[in-house]
Enzyme design. Structure first.
Site, PDB file in Angstrom:
ATOM      1  N   ASP A  29       0.864  -1.190   0.000  1.00 21.90           N
ATOM      2  CA  ASP A  29       0.000   0.000   0.000  1.00 21.90           C
ATOM      3  C   ASP A  29       0.894   1.231   0.000  1.00 21.90           C
ATOM      4  OD1 ASP A  29      -1.767   2.173   0.977  1.00 21.90           O
ATOM      5  OD2 ASP A  29      -3.213   0.565   1.240  1.00 21.90           O
ATOM      6  N   ILE A  30       0.598   2.187  -0.874  1.00 22.17           N
ATOM      7  CA  ILE A  30       1.474   3.366  -0.950  1.00 22.17           C
ATOM      8  C   ILE A  30       1.228   4.375   0.181  1.00 22.17           C
ATOM      9  CG2 ILE A  30       2.431   3.750  -3.273  1.00 22.17           C
ATOM     10  CD1 ILE A  30      -0.232   5.360  -3.751  1.00 22.17           C
ATOM     11  N   GLU A  88     -12.505   3.354  -1.038  1.00 19.85           N
ATOM     12  CA  GLU A  88     -11.779   4.274  -1.920  1.00 19.85           C
ATOM     13  C   GLU A  88     -11.609   3.710  -3.328  1.00 19.85           C
ATOM     14  OE1 GLU A  88      -7.268   5.700  -2.046  1.00 19.85           O
ATOM     15  OE2 GLU A  88      -8.093   5.748  -0.009  1.00 19.85           O
ATOM     16  N   HIS A  93     -10.194  -5.699  -2.334  1.00 21.62           N
ATOM     17  CA  HIS A  93      -8.837  -5.876  -1.815  1.00 21.62           C
ATOM     18  C   HIS A  93      -8.858  -6.150  -0.320  1.00 21.62           C
ATOM     19  CE1 HIS A  93      -9.847  -1.573  -1.938  1.00 21.62           C
ATOM     20  NE2 HIS A  93      -9.153  -1.437  -0.819  1.00 21.62           N
ATOM     21  N   HIS A  95      -6.631  -5.733   3.061  1.00 18.94           N
ATOM     22  CA  HIS A  95      -5.477  -5.059   3.681  1.00 18.94           C
ATOM     23  C   HIS A  95      -4.828  -6.032   4.651  1.00 18.94           C
ATOM     24  CE1 HIS A  95      -6.497  -0.730   2.699  1.00 18.94           C
ATOM     25  NE2 HIS A  95      -7.707  -1.240   2.601  1.00 18.94           N
TER      26      HIS A  95
HETATM   27  P1  AMP Z   1      -9.957   1.345   0.600  1.00 20.90           P
HETATM   28  O1  AMP Z   1     -10.596   1.244  -0.774  1.00 20.90           O
HETATM   29  O2  AMP Z   1     -10.729   2.241   1.509  1.00 20.90           O
HETATM   30  O3  AMP Z   1      -9.715  -0.017   1.201  1.00 20.90           O
HETATM   31  O4  AMP Z   1      -8.529   2.036   0.411  1.00 20.90           O
HETATM   32  C1  AMP Z   1      -7.753   1.829  -0.734  1.00 20.90           C
HETATM   33  C2  AMP Z   1      -6.307   1.633  -0.361  1.00 20.90           C
HETATM   34  O5  AMP Z   1      -5.555   1.523  -1.563  1.00 20.90           O
HETATM   35  C3  AMP Z   1      -5.678   2.758   0.462  1.00 20.90           C
HETATM   36  O6  AMP Z   1      -5.051   2.220   1.607  1.00 20.90           O
HETATM   37  C4  AMP Z   1      -4.677   3.388  -0.509  1.00 20.90           C
HETATM   38  O7  AMP Z   1      -3.523   3.877   0.141  1.00 20.90           O
HETATM   39  C5  AMP Z   1      -4.352   2.233  -1.422  1.00 20.90           C
HETATM   40  N1  AMP Z   1      -3.911   2.645  -2.749  1.00 20.90           N
HETATM   41  C6  AMP Z   1      -4.562   3.488  -3.598  1.00 20.90           C
HETATM   42  N2  AMP Z   1      -3.859   3.628  -4.744  1.00 20.90           N
HETATM   43  C7  AMP Z   1      -2.747   2.845  -4.606  1.00 20.90           C
HETATM   44  C8  AMP Z   1      -1.626   2.571  -5.451  1.00 20.90           C
HETATM   45  N3  AMP Z   1      -1.496   3.128  -6.666  1.00 20.90           N
HETATM   46  N4  AMP Z   1      -0.662   1.735  -4.981  1.00 20.90           N
HETATM   47  C9  AMP Z   1      -0.780   1.167  -3.755  1.00 20.90           C
HETATM   48  N5  AMP Z   1      -1.810   1.396  -2.929  1.00 20.90           N
HETATM   49  C10 AMP Z   1      -2.791   2.217  -3.340  1.00 20.90           C
END
Ligand code: AMP
Length: 130
Positions: A29-30, A88, A93, A95
């Site tokens: 995760d970035i 988001e 996905h 975590h």
């Molecule tokens: P959520 O959809 O609420 O579970 O959050 C999406 C997650 O994806 C967040 O923790 C972001 O930091 C992560 N994220 C979004 N874009 C990227 C990316 N390009 N590379 C890695 N992680 C990402």
């Protein structure tokens, strides 16, 4: 329009890749909550995790287990926390977050910052433990 995660799978957007097989992909995760915070996704673009069919969903957890075992060897922790939010990015996905206390997996807290070199080294270290 494909999701950012599909673009990552296809190599159109860069990522700190941890693991990949025919059906799943894992990458750092970035905006990590903790060092080693990793996302596990199905390659098939499905928004909501509970819309994934049983076989693919079951396999996703087995794939996540393999990844979690590798992360915990590089980032010592009490446990690998596992959470699904999906608020988001509309691509299911999991975590995986190394945790020692419940506060380590509080998604409202400020995220950590790492340099590209630090992310790259961490991903390589984790890959070496797969
Ligand atoms: P959520 O959809 O609420 O579970 O959050 C999406 C997650 O994806 C967040 O923790 C972001 O930091 C992560 N994220 C979004 N874009 C990227 C990316 N390009 N590379 C890695 N992680 C990402």
């Amino acid at each position: 329009m494909s999701t950012i995660f599909t673009k990552i799978i296809n190599g159109d957007v860069p990522s700190y890749k941890i693991a990949e097989d025919e059906n799943y992909f894992a990458f750092l995760d970035i905006n990590p909550l903790a060092k080693g915070h990793t996302l596990v996704i199905p390659k098939k673009e499905i928004n909501y995790i509970f819309d994934i069919d049983d076989k693919l969903l079951g396999g996703m957890l087995v794939f996540a287990k393999k990844v979690a075992r590798a992360v915990e060897q590089v980032v010592p922790c009490k446990r690998m926390g596992i959470t699904v939010l999906g608020l988001e990015v509309p691509h299911a996905h999991i975590h995986l977050v190394p945790i020692n206390t419940i506060f380590d997996i509080d998604f409202s807290k400020e995220k950590l910052k790492f340099t590209t070199g630090e992310f790259e080294k961490l991903a390589a270290d984790i890959r070496a433990h797969l």
